[in-house]
Design a protein around this motif. Structure first.
Motif, PDB file in Angstrom:
ATOM      1  N   THR A  50     -26.798  11.276  23.883  1.00 50.19           N
ATOM      2  CA  THR A  50     -28.088  11.441  24.214  1.00 50.19           C
ATOM      3  C   THR A  50     -28.224  10.930  25.755  1.00 50.19           C
ATOM      4  OG1 THR A  50     -28.923  11.213  21.973  1.00 50.19           O
ATOM      5  CG2 THR A  50     -30.510  10.789  23.573  1.00 50.19           C
ATOM      6  N   THR A 242     -29.842  10.120  18.939  1.00 55.64           N
ATOM      7  CA  THR A 242     -31.205  10.429  19.816  1.00 55.64           C
ATOM      8  C   THR A 242     -32.206   9.255  19.668  1.00 55.64           C
ATOM      9  OG1 THR A 242     -30.635  12.708  18.985  1.00 55.64           O
ATOM     10  CG2 THR A 242     -32.895  12.317  19.639  1.00 55.64           C
ATOM     11  N   ASP A 247     -37.118  12.188  20.522  1.00 55.16           N
ATOM     12  CA  ASP A 247     -37.697  13.405  21.003  1.00 55.16           C
ATOM     13  C   ASP A 247     -38.726  14.140  19.916  1.00 55.16           C
ATOM     14  OD1 ASP A 247     -36.256  14.807  19.241  1.00 55.16           O
ATOM     15  OD2 ASP A 247     -34.827  15.186  20.339  1.00 55.16           O
ATOM     16  N   LYS A 248     -39.263  14.951  20.441  1.00 55.44           N
ATOM     17  CA  LYS A 248     -40.677  15.668  19.670  1.00 55.44           C
ATOM     18  C   LYS A 248     -39.958  16.225  18.424  1.00 55.44           C
ATOM     19  CE  LYS A 248     -44.747  16.765  18.601  1.00 55.44           C
ATOM     20  NZ  LYS A 248     -45.882  15.393  18.264  1.00 55.44           N
ATOM     21  N   PRO A 261     -41.146   7.113  21.776  1.00 55.83           N
ATOM     22  CA  PRO A 261     -40.611   8.337  22.912  1.00 55.83           C
ATOM     23  C   PRO A 261     -40.291   7.318  23.823  1.00 55.83           C
ATOM     24  CG  PRO A 261     -42.586   9.240  21.780  1.00 55.83           C
ATOM     25  CD  PRO A 261     -42.420   7.811  21.067  1.00 55.83           C
ATOM     26  N   MET A 334     -42.950  15.890  26.510  1.00 57.04           N
ATOM     27  CA  MET A 334     -42.000  15.119  25.712  1.00 57.04           C
ATOM     28  C   MET A 334     -41.011  16.439  25.189  1.00 57.04           C
ATOM     29  SD  MET A 334     -42.601  12.884  22.135  1.00 57.04           S
ATOM     30  CE  MET A 334     -41.279  12.337  21.000  1.00 57.04           C
ATOM     31  N   HIS A 337     -35.884  18.667  22.351  1.00 63.48           N
ATOM     32  CA  HIS A 337     -34.428  18.247  22.119  1.00 63.48           C
ATOM     33  C   HIS A 337     -34.030  17.576  23.419  1.00 63.48           C
ATOM     34  CE1 HIS A 337     -30.010  19.299  20.565  1.00 63.48           C
ATOM     35  NE2 HIS A 337     -30.387  18.096  20.775  1.00 63.48           N
ATOM     36  N   VAL A 338     -33.968  16.322  23.210  1.00 59.21           N
ATOM     37  CA  VAL A 338     -33.788  15.349  24.343  1.00 59.21           C
ATOM     38  C   VAL A 338     -32.435  15.380  25.077  1.00 59.21           C
ATOM     39  CG1 VAL A 338     -33.430  13.248  23.350  1.00 59.21           C
ATOM     40  CG2 VAL A 338     -34.592  13.453  25.466  1.00 59.21           C
TER      41      VAL A 338
END
Length: 371
Positions: A50, A242, A247-248, A261, A334, A337-338
């Motif tokens: 991540t 993550t 993440d959203k 977040p 945001m 998928h970070v």
């Protein structure tokens, strides 16, 4: 109480967009939350895919985390550079990647590196490469528990691979790896039922191995969605990833996990193509684009904007009639998928007390650091 304007950057006029920003205080909070969800920090083996960042790794080390998981040689080298004690490459090194992995072990002797195997030819290759260097590589048998991506089928074939690997002098079997990434039901009870069903087969294999007279293998299991479930099992290692940035997508799906977040993308309105639409500087190159268009980014301070088109450098959004947006307006997003979003940026700008404070290089986003 969480401040509603926690994300606001007061000196935003100095910051070009699109840009990835990270909030260190929130990162530290998320690390503490993850540690608090498990009985023993020694059972935590976070995945670094991540953040890909030395600064975050050091925060984890400072918090008492000593075991890590990664997916690439660059991520593994970043961990070696940070003097992480124990690193599992959650990948089966083949061809040139195996050569790089062996070199990594030599270059960072203070880090214990291990990897996955899921077939005998690959295991033999790793063993032969290790013998040439007069070392022994720790390995985990990668089990296919339902995702059908990598791993050997559970049952007799997995047991046979374990036995055959025991005869290879260049490797040392440490344990079993069971990534259940296909289990992501939003309802925790349903997720738990499916997770338990898969895990029963892993425990059965572990018992069969012990019954044959071998040492009890360690089990590394799960990712973020099943972390709260596996965290309750007293002996296995857990590999959430993550959580560190959140993440959203995960916030929406896994409401039982109280992470914050901690990484956003910041964008600006660059054009007003007509009376109802805006164009933002947030194209495919700036936000992970593998999801459906409307679920790539959630705008914290502009929740009614709806994405209608995207190209390499542009994101077109519908704002509706009589909107008040102007060119230059700043919008905070945001990512859904970070992890792949971070990989699009060379660095993240750190934000503390609502102002820019520095930058963190995402050094493991590249395929190579030095090896």
């Amino acid at each position: 109480m969480v401040s509603e304007d926690w994300y606001t950057i007061n000196d935003i006029e100095k910051l070009d967009t699109p840009v990835l920003v990270v909030y260190p205080a929130r990162v530290k909070k998320n690390i503490d939350t993850a540690i608090g969800m498990i009985d023993n920090v020694a059972r935590l083996r976070p995945h670094v895919k991540t953040h890909k960042c030395a600064e975050v790794t050091r925060l984890m080390l400072q918090a008492g985390i000593t075991k890590f998981k990664c997916a690439t040689i660059a991520e593994a080298e970043m961990l070696g550079m940070c003097k992480a004690p124990d690193v599992l490459l959650a990948y089966q090194p083949i061809g040139p990647k195996l050569d790089r992995f062996i070199r990594l072990i030599s270059l960072y002797p203070n880090t214990k590196f291990s990897c996955l195997v899921d077939n005998l030819p690959a295991s033999v290759g790793i063993s032969e490469a290790a013998i040439k260097k007069e070392i022994k590589v720790p390995v985990y048998i990668d089990l296919n528990v339902g995702q059908n991506r990598t791993g050997i089928k559970l049952g007799d074939v997995a047991l046979a691979l374990y036995v055959n690997c025991q005869a290879l002098s260049g490797i040392e079997i440490v344990g079993l790896h069971a990534y259940d990434g296909h289990i992501h039901q939003p309802d925790l009870a349903e997720r738990t039922e499916e997770c338990d069903k898969c895990f029963e087969k892993v425990v059965k294999l572990q018992s069969e191995i012990v019954a044959m007279g071998y040492p009890k293998p360690v089990i590394v299991a799960g990712g973020l969605p099943t972390f709260p479930i596996h965290a309750k099992r007293k002996e296995i290692e857990c590999s959430p990833g993550t959580f560190v940035y959140w993440d959203k997508g995960y916030q929406t799906s896994f409401a039982e996990q109280n992470f914050l977040p901690a990484a956003l993308v910041v964008t600006r309105v660059i054009s007003l193509p007509n009376e109802t639409t805006l164009c933002l500087d947030l194209g495919h190159k700036s936000i992970a684009a593998e999801r459906e268009l409307k679920t790539r980014v959630y705008f914290i301070n502009a929740t009614k904007l709806e994405a209608v088109g995207q190209s390499e450098e542009h994101l077109v959004v519908e704002a509706g009639k009589d909107h008040k947006y102007k060119t230059g307006d700043v919008i905070y997003g945001m990512p859904y998928h970070v992890c792949p979003t971070v990989a699009l940026y060379e660095r993240a700008i750190t934000i503390e007390d609502n102002k820019m404070s520095g930058e963190w290089k995402n050094i493991a986003r590249d395929r190579k650091i030095t090896i």
